[in-house]
Design a protein around this motif. Structure first.
Motif, mmCIF file in Angstrom:
data_model
loop_
_atom_site.group_PDB
_atom_site.id
_atom_site.type_symbol
_atom_site.label_atom_id
_atom_site.label_comp_id
_atom_site.label_asym_id
_atom_site.label_seq_id
_atom_site.Cartn_x
_atom_site.Cartn_y
_atom_site.Cartn_z
ATOM 1 N N MET A 171 0.084 -35.474 36.712
ATOM 2 C CA MET A 171 -1.343 -35.369 36.221
ATOM 3 C C MET A 171 -2.465 -35.951 36.944
ATOM 4 O O MET A 171 -3.343 -36.158 36.914
ATOM 5 N N THR A 176 -10.796 -29.817 37.460
ATOM 6 C CA THR A 176 -11.728 -29.876 36.371
ATOM 7 C C THR A 176 -11.323 -29.074 35.296
ATOM 8 O O THR A 176 -11.064 -27.914 35.342
ATOM 9 N N PHE A 177 -11.100 -30.065 34.188
ATOM 10 C CA PHE A 177 -10.337 -29.370 32.869
ATOM 11 C C PHE A 177 -10.748 -30.178 31.802
ATOM 12 O O PHE A 177 -10.378 -31.158 31.656
ATOM 13 N N ASP A 178 -11.255 -29.569 30.908
ATOM 14 C CA ASP A 178 -11.835 -30.331 29.490
ATOM 15 C C ASP A 178 -10.988 -30.331 28.570
ATOM 16 O O ASP A 178 -10.539 -29.279 28.067
ATOM 17 N N GLU A 179 -10.149 -31.381 28.183
ATOM 18 C CA GLU A 179 -9.070 -31.701 27.331
ATOM 19 C C GLU A 179 -9.705 -31.915 25.811
ATOM 20 O O GLU A 179 -9.090 -32.387 24.997
ATOM 21 N N ASP A 187 -11.952 -26.117 27.831
ATOM 22 C CA ASP A 187 -11.138 -25.376 28.504
ATOM 23 C C ASP A 187 -9.510 -25.430 27.640
ATOM 24 O O ASP A 187 -9.231 -24.427 27.738
ATOM 25 N N LYS A 211 -13.121 -28.766 41.149
ATOM 26 C CA LYS A 211 -12.304 -30.109 40.943
ATOM 27 C C LYS A 211 -13.195 -31.238 40.743
ATOM 28 O O LYS A 211 -14.430 -31.235 41.255
ATOM 29 N N GLU A 220 -5.382 -38.132 35.783
ATOM 30 C CA GLU A 220 -6.376 -37.723 34.545
ATOM 31 C C GLU A 220 -5.735 -36.409 33.980
ATOM 32 O O GLU A 220 -5.338 -35.517 34.449
ATOM 33 N N TYR A 221 -5.316 -36.929 32.601
ATOM 34 C CA TYR A 221 -4.564 -36.035 31.747
ATOM 35 C C TYR A 221 -5.190 -34.602 31.805
ATOM 36 O O TYR A 221 -6.095 -34.451 31.345
ATOM 37 N N THR A 222 -4.335 -33.449 32.137
ATOM 38 C CA THR A 222 -4.858 -32.163 32.485
ATOM 39 C C THR A 222 -3.648 -31.215 31.917
ATOM 40 O O THR A 222 -2.690 -31.164 32.857
ATOM 41 N N SER A 223 -3.836 -30.732 30.863
ATOM 42 C CA SER A 223 -2.743 -30.033 30.131
ATOM 43 C C SER A 223 -2.119 -28.837 31.180
ATOM 44 O O SER A 223 -1.073 -28.343 31.189
ATOM 45 N N ASP A 225 -2.109 -28.570 34.275
ATOM 46 C CA ASP A 225 -1.154 -28.996 35.315
ATOM 47 C C ASP A 225 0.250 -28.556 34.978
ATOM 48 O O ASP A 225 1.042 -28.212 35.631
#
Length: 389
Positions: A171, A176-179, A187, A211, A220-223, A225
């Motif tokens: 991860m 850039t990914f809003d969780e 996102d 990014k 950085e937790y990013t699903s 991925d």
């Protein structure tokens, strides 16, 4: 005037006919979108989590005709007093405890049962990690430090340009990914609507261009991925993830019920959170990892991969929960303590040295409140201590 009214009436009737035709044509998409919008509501969440295939596209994996891996009944354990109020507060729907491969405690709550195939959410990520270990042993993936674009050229020119497979496993892609699950426009929620409306997850992943940081710098937790990992697996093996999992995990593990994946509009498995199993089958997966990848005398996941993937190798801050290759390592864990974790309270917690596996599902709408995740881990540790006495 009368001619104008007739014209307006015809227009209204034409629009009504169009609306009806579109409604019939898009009925399934509309129903799935409505399901997404009410998925986590208080009155529906428990039932929804046991019946995800009633609202989303899905594909079942055949468990085969082999024997079910036994989970024999062991001596009934008396769990700590703190467990009962925790079950109520956290909206726990099932709690199963294994000690040395035997069921010492098993309970279902809020109208659920042992036969329910419950949504895993991000527990599914740890299952996908197991497939990576198998693909490496089979020689289909040879270098974790290869760029993901070497396997998936479609991702060239996206936020994944400089990311290695290892970065994404940890991860640490930097995209850039809003969780934020509570933000309608985040996102993760936009991705959910793509899934519901029959869009393509590959297309969504390829649309990510920005990014926050270079790959490999920090976890950085990013699903999304995990979906990219699924893309790598599909390209490396030439098979769908569902087909691969059926042959390499589901059937060898001797699950009691055929699991299923939610899919996007072209049948691609929602690998980052769409796996659905019974609680006992989640426990079987935990038991396999507690036994270094072996189950029923058969080495299913390579032993070295189990150890490597569950070690806290990702770059996290000292006060953060550790992370490996799609596995979590609790703060203060000793060797052999790790867990798969999903939103709303899904866990497979493993303490290898104690011989304990805890599988739990829940519908906890307050799972993001401060202290909740640590409270869950504290309960699991209390259960382990009680079994050592």
């Amino acid at each position: 005037m009368r001619s104008v009214l007739k014209w307006l009436l015809r227009v209204v009737l034409a629009l009504a006919v169009i609306a009806v035709v579109l409604g019939i044509w898009k009925r399934e998409q509309i129903m799935r979108l409505m399901a997404v919008n009410s998925l986590f509501t208080e009155e529906k969440i428990v039932g929804n989590f046991s019946n995800m295939n009633s609202a989303f596209l899905w594909i079942e994996m055949d468990r085969g005709d082999g024997p079910v891996t036994p989970l024999p009944e062991g001596p009934k354990a008396t769990l700590p007093a703190a467990v009962a109020p925790w079950v109520e507060a956290r909206q726990v729907t099932s709690l199963l405890v294994l000690k040395d491969g035997e069921i010492v405690s098993e309970d279902y709550f809020l109208g659920t049962s042992a036969t329910d195939r419950r949504i895993s959410w991000s527990v599914a990520k740890s299952f996908l990690s197991a497939l990576f270990g198998i693909a490496i042993e089979d020689g289909q993936i040879t270098d974790l430090d290869a760029k993901v674009t070497d396997y998936v050229p479609k991702l060239k020119g996206t936020g994944y340009d400089d990311a290695t497979i290892r970065d994404v496993l940890q991860m640490s892609s930097g995209v850039t990914f809003d969780e934020d699950y509570l933000d309608y426009d985040s996102d993760i929620n936009r991705m959910g609507r793509v899934l519901a409306l029959g869009g393509t997850m590959d297309g969504f992943a390829a649309s990510i261009k920005d990014k926050d940081r270079p790959a490999g710098v920090k976890m950085e937790y990013t699903s999304i991925d995990t979906h990219v990992l699924g893309m790598v697996l599909r390209e490396a093996t030439g098979r769908s993830v569902a087909n691969l999992m059926q042959d390499k995990l589901v059937q060898p593990m001797g699950l009691e019920a055929s699991p299923y994946y939610l899919t996007d509009g072209v049948g691609v498995a929602f690998v980052l959170g769409g796996l659905n199993l019974t609680t006992r089958d989640y426990a079987r997966m935990g038991l396999m990892f507690a036994q270094d990848g072996a189950l029923n005398g058969r080495q299913i996941v390579p032993k070295d991969w189990v150890r490597e993937s569950t070690a806290p190798s990702a770059k996290t801050d000292a006060n953060e929960t550790g992370y490996g290759y799609q596995w979590w390592v609790p703060i203060g864990a000793t060797e052999g303590q790790f867990m798969a974790r999903g939103i709303y309270g899904q866990y497979v917690y493993i303490d290898k040295n104690a011989g304990v596996v805890i599988a739990t599902t829940a519908a906890d709408r307050k799972f993001r409140e401060p202290g909740v995740s640590q409270q869950n881990v504290d309960i699991f540790r209390a259960i382990v201590r009680s079994l050592r006495q």
